[in-house]
Design an enzyme around this catalytic site. Structure first.
Site, PDB file in Angstrom:
ATOM      1  N   GLU A 101       8.109  18.347 -24.125  1.00 13.26           N
ATOM      2  CA  GLU A 101       7.400  18.861 -22.831  1.00 13.26           C
ATOM      3  C   GLU A 101       7.962  19.971 -22.322  1.00 13.26           C
ATOM      4  O   GLU A 101       7.366  20.794 -21.534  1.00 13.26           O
ATOM      5  CB  GLU A 101       7.476  17.523 -22.039  1.00 13.26           C
ATOM      6  CG  GLU A 101       6.661  16.269 -22.302  1.00 13.26           C
ATOM      7  CD  GLU A 101       5.203  16.220 -21.988  1.00 13.26           C
ATOM      8  OE1 GLU A 101       4.713  17.221 -21.774  1.00 13.26           O
ATOM      9  OE2 GLU A 101       4.653  15.127 -22.228  1.00 13.26           O
ATOM     10  N   GLU A 151      -5.387  16.917  -9.518  1.00 12.93           N
ATOM     11  CA  GLU A 151      -6.023  17.345 -10.878  1.00 12.93           C
ATOM     12  C   GLU A 151      -7.416  17.433 -10.748  1.00 12.93           C
ATOM     13  O   GLU A 151      -8.314  16.811 -11.441  1.00 12.93           O
ATOM     14  CB  GLU A 151      -5.816  16.401 -11.962  1.00 12.93           C
ATOM     15  CG  GLU A 151      -6.200  16.824 -13.311  1.00 12.93           C
ATOM     16  CD  GLU A 151      -5.461  16.134 -14.427  1.00 12.93           C
ATOM     17  OE1 GLU A 151      -4.375  15.377 -14.491  1.00 12.93           O
ATOM     18  OE2 GLU A 151      -5.912  16.377 -15.626  1.00 12.93           O
ATOM     19  N   ARG A 210       0.709  -1.360   0.069  1.00 12.85           N
ATOM     20  CA  ARG A 210      -0.090  -0.074  -0.178  1.00 12.85           C
ATOM     21  C   ARG A 210       0.799   1.294   0.020  1.00 12.85           C
ATOM     22  O   ARG A 210       0.412   2.393   0.401  1.00 12.85           O
ATOM     23  CB  ARG A 210      -0.876   0.116   1.303  1.00 12.85           C
ATOM     24  CG  ARG A 210      -1.862  -1.148   1.104  1.00 12.85           C
ATOM     25  CD  ARG A 210      -3.178  -0.911   2.186  1.00 12.85           C
ATOM     26  NE  ARG A 210      -3.860  -2.184   2.103  1.00 12.85           N
ATOM     27  CZ  ARG A 210      -3.577  -3.200   2.947  1.00 12.85           C
ATOM     28  NH1 ARG A 210      -2.704  -3.259   3.777  1.00 12.85           N
ATOM     29  NH2 ARG A 210      -4.560  -4.299   2.787  1.00 12.85           N
ATOM     30  N   HIS A 237      -2.302  16.982 -25.239  1.00 14.88           N
ATOM     31  CA  HIS A 237      -2.388  15.368 -24.968  1.00 14.88           C
ATOM     32  C   HIS A 237      -3.396  14.434 -25.396  1.00 14.88           C
ATOM     33  O   HIS A 237      -3.401  13.440 -25.681  1.00 14.88           O
ATOM     34  CB  HIS A 237      -1.948  15.169 -23.504  1.00 14.88           C
ATOM     35  CG  HIS A 237      -0.596  15.293 -22.974  1.00 14.88           C
ATOM     36  ND1 HIS A 237      -0.047  16.663 -23.226  1.00 14.88           N
ATOM     37  CD2 HIS A 237       0.395  14.527 -22.446  1.00 14.88           C
ATOM     38  CE1 HIS A 237       1.235  16.598 -22.798  1.00 14.88           C
ATOM     39  NE2 HIS A 237       1.621  15.127 -22.301  1.00 14.88           N
ATOM     40  N   ASN A 269      -1.916  19.122 -19.843  1.00 16.07           N
ATOM     41  CA  ASN A 269      -2.458  18.193 -20.925  1.00 16.07           C
ATOM     42  C   ASN A 269      -2.470  18.749 -22.025  1.00 16.07           C
ATOM     43  O   ASN A 269      -3.027  18.271 -23.083  1.00 16.07           O
ATOM     44  CB  ASN A 269      -3.476  17.407 -20.311  1.00 16.07           C
ATOM     45  CG  ASN A 269      -3.547  16.607 -19.308  1.00 16.07           C
ATOM     46  OD1 ASN A 269      -2.667  15.779 -19.203  1.00 16.07           O
ATOM     47  ND2 ASN A 269      -4.659  16.445 -18.419  1.00 16.07           N
ATOM     48  N   HIS A 327      -2.282  11.560 -27.236  1.00 13.90           N
ATOM     49  CA  HIS A 327      -2.564  10.256 -27.087  1.00 13.90           C
ATOM     50  C   HIS A 327      -3.477   9.618 -28.107  1.00 13.90           C
ATOM     51  O   HIS A 327      -2.843   8.296 -28.343  1.00 13.90           O
ATOM     52  CB  HIS A 327      -3.337  10.287 -25.842  1.00 13.90           C
ATOM     53  CG  HIS A 327      -2.371  10.441 -24.453  1.00 13.90           C
ATOM     54  ND1 HIS A 327      -3.191  10.824 -23.642  1.00 13.90           N
ATOM     55  CD2 HIS A 327      -1.046  10.577 -24.385  1.00 13.90           C
ATOM     56  CE1 HIS A 327      -2.089  11.082 -22.404  1.00 13.90           C
ATOM     57  NE2 HIS A 327      -0.901  10.690 -22.973  1.00 13.90           N
ATOM     58  N   LYS A 374       6.028  23.168 -13.745  1.00 13.92           N
ATOM     59  CA  LYS A 374       5.030  22.185 -13.407  1.00 13.92           C
ATOM     60  C   LYS A 374       4.947  22.135 -11.777  1.00 13.92           C
ATOM     61  O   LYS A 374       3.651  21.874 -11.543  1.00 13.92           O
ATOM     62  CB  LYS A 374       5.830  20.727 -13.777  1.00 13.92           C
ATOM     63  CG  LYS A 374       4.853  19.577 -13.648  1.00 13.92           C
ATOM     64  CD  LYS A 374       4.976  18.584 -14.719  1.00 13.92           C
ATOM     65  CE  LYS A 374       3.834  17.611 -14.068  1.00 13.92           C
ATOM     66  NZ  LYS A 374       3.960  16.128 -15.095  1.00 13.92           N
ATOM     67  N   ARG A 395      -4.430  21.806 -12.733  1.00 20.90           N
ATOM     68  CA  ARG A 395      -3.591  20.812 -13.266  1.00 20.90           C
ATOM     69  C   ARG A 395      -3.717  20.391 -14.813  1.00 20.90           C
ATOM     70  O   ARG A 395      -2.896  19.883 -15.482  1.00 20.90           O
ATOM     71  CB  ARG A 395      -3.469  19.663 -12.375  1.00 20.90           C
ATOM     72  CG  ARG A 395      -2.251  18.598 -12.670  1.00 20.90           C
ATOM     73  CD  ARG A 395      -1.803  17.578 -11.663  1.00 20.90           C
ATOM     74  NE  ARG A 395      -0.912  16.935 -11.953  1.00 20.90           N
ATOM     75  CZ  ARG A 395      -0.198  16.039 -11.284  1.00 20.90           C
ATOM     76  NH1 ARG A 395      -0.363  16.155 -10.015  1.00 20.90           N
ATOM     77  NH2 ARG A 395       0.857  15.288 -11.901  1.00 20.90           N
TER      78      ARG A 395
END
Lengths: 364, 364
Positions: free
Chosen positions: B186, B238, B123, B249, B246, B253, B228, B242
């Site tokens: 980036e 997020e 965990r 993205h 993206n 993606h 960042k 945040r």
């Protein structure tokens, strides 16, 4: 209707305990602001589904929620990486998004599996628990969720708190006696670690609890959840205090691993483990009688207190070495000094534990 | 030596950026209080291992740390559930306990995989990143870690912050030019979303950056990480802000998924996606020229700005429907209104996105 508030700052949540709650699930989810645009995922198992899934689905449908369902095999084997991946597939194909929630309808296995899915799907979405076993009162508080690695139980997991727990006492009526008793092991454990009065209440009300008397069961679950909630709210991430909830679990997990999951079920293994912890307590200075009273309580609840003689002591010790309670080579045990009082002992002698395991095969 | 402090309350951590840091790794881990009793797990890949693993192991050994190593295949395929399970096996067999740490030595794939192992082993245990690519400056801030489901990228993950990032600039010298450029995508993105001055600095220093000038690269990485860090510290999980990280993205993606991971690498797909975002920005009212300036910056850094014509528009649109940026059926895009200024738009028209994808095949 009983309500336990688990206080965890902005992760606080309520546990509702009462009868016929599944039939009102849609209303509860509505009140808690769950999205009707984003599909829900219900995770349940093949034993629970025919008994209770219909009621839940009907209630959600009537309230206008969209959902998909994943029915997994019942038992510990469903906490595998492979089944986890299958449930993830269902979530993706069902179009779950970041406002979706995962509902666990079932016992501890379903709760752990569904909770780990909720905790990791898109890096964590909402989680709702609807326990259908007595044992699950334990896992419905505290947010510990995990699946098994083939080498070790509960090795892969996260902390992920539910938003809401609906504990429908009516679902307990369908439980076999053996599973009721196994669940009562965790209930009395909450007394043994924190509240002697509650431990003795469990002893006095053992027959009513085993017979699933709703009044007794409602009180016992409320009290068990409340004690666990206090402990967890003081130490959510198990840095120290929370470890007391592991009373009996170090030996218990090792017994489960060696017996093969199934021959001895979780609550039974924990019961034998708690007797072992009481023996260790006496060896380290607790008043004689602690072990006998502990055994008496567990036996009254229909639980085993003796280790089957065919289980090999060396294999049990070996299984303990994989247990998460070992840090930097020393053995950590939760050791009782009286009913309701335990301490975390990081330096328990290996040989004492070994002798205790041997002794557990002999004494009733 | 440069230091970026990522401010996240009790999860704050430093990023050290400098040369020959791997040789001093043992000392840094010592300073940060890592346990020498509990074994460490180093996760790296078969490309990085022969180049840099020896230096790290030697430094840890000299400082008296114990460790085991998992070397995975290089590339996106190592972010599978199967490889995750193998690395977990290594962690268990290596005897990692709750005070252990997982070290990611490599690029974004290794960071994501190792981070998800660290975030879920027992965990959650400690996590240390040692990036060896330019691209990894992005993933070394913010604690987003994930593996892939066969149906969707980064679908299984958690938020798990590292304790420490050691960014050894010397390791970048072995990168192929294509990967350097992909990482710079980036870097300039951080300028495009937050800091026009930095975006123009990237344009002006494009040749020095591509040539891996250590002074320019050190500044660029420090600045990229700092921007960042500011965004993440304001919105760790997020919930809103945040999401601006993206930029490019959503389309990116989808391009990666349809092209098959590998033909177009991540930074390249994001580059094309950022050009698409600029087109959408202009369509929604930004001053003409935004798209041309964006393209100019990306081209200067050696990045593609045109979508290969053979990629099917319908398949790209289909892949977007699986993307996490869709909530309740609407399309969410990060839309620039000027260099250094973006907004989160939750209502971008599907047809506009489709036209943009078509247009991306034509324009340079």
């Amino acid at each position: 209707m009983r309500v336990v508030d688990v206080q965890l700052g902005d992760r606080s949540y309520p546990i509702y305990i009462g009868e016929q709650l599944l039939e009102q699930a849609g209303r509860y989810l509505e009140q808690h602001g769950l999205s009707k645009q984003s599909p829900l995922l219900i995770v349940t198992d093949e034993q629970v589904a025919p008994l209770h899934l219909g009621k839940l689905e009907q209630s959600l449908q009537a309230a206008g929620f969209r959902f998909v369902t994943a029915v997994v095999g019942s038992g510990e084997t469903s906490k595998s990486v492979a089944v986890f991946e299958e449930v993830m597939t269902r979530a993706i194909e069902g179009g779950l998004d970041r406002k979706s929630a995962v509902i666990a309808l079932g016992g501890g296995v379903v709760g752990d599996l569904a909770g780990f899915v909720a905790g990791t799907y898109m890096r964590g979405i909402r989680f709702i628990q609807m326990p259908t076993t007595v044992l699950a009162h334990d896992s419905s508080v505290g947010g510990k969720v995990a699946i098994n690695h083939r080498l070790a139980k509960n090795m892969i997991g996260v902390f992920h708190q539910p938003e809401l727990v609906l504990y429908d006492l009516s679902t307990l009526q369908s439980l076999p006696a053996r599973e009721v008793s196994a669940g009562l092991a965790e209930m009395v454990k909450h007394g043994l670690i924190w509240d002697a009065e509650f431990a003795y209440w469990c002893l006095e009300n053992a027959e009513r609890l085993k017979a699933l008397d709703m009044e007794a069961m409602g009180y016992g679950l409320e009290k068990g959840c409340s004690i666990k909630a206090i402990v967890v709210s003081r130490d959510e991430r198990e840095n120290d205090l929370r470890a007391i909830l592991n009373l009996g679990h170090t030996i218990g997990h090792a017994i489960e691993a060696v017996a093969g999951y199934g021959e001895i079920i979780h609550g039974e293994a924990i019961s034998i483990g708690m007797v072992g912890s009481a023996m260790i307590g006496e060896a380290l200075g607790a008043k004689p009688g602690l072990k006998d009273t502990t055994s008496q309580m567990l036996q009254a609840l229909g639980l085993p207190t003796v280790l089957p003689a065919h289980l090999d002591t060396d294999r049990i010790m070996g299984a303990m070495m994989h247990d998460k309670k070992f840090q930097e080579g020393r053995m950590t045990f939760i050791v009782p000094s009286a009913i309701g009082v335990v301490a975390i002992d990081h330096n328990v002698d290996y040989d004492l534990v070994r002798q205790t395991v041997e002794q557990l095969k002999k004494e009733a």
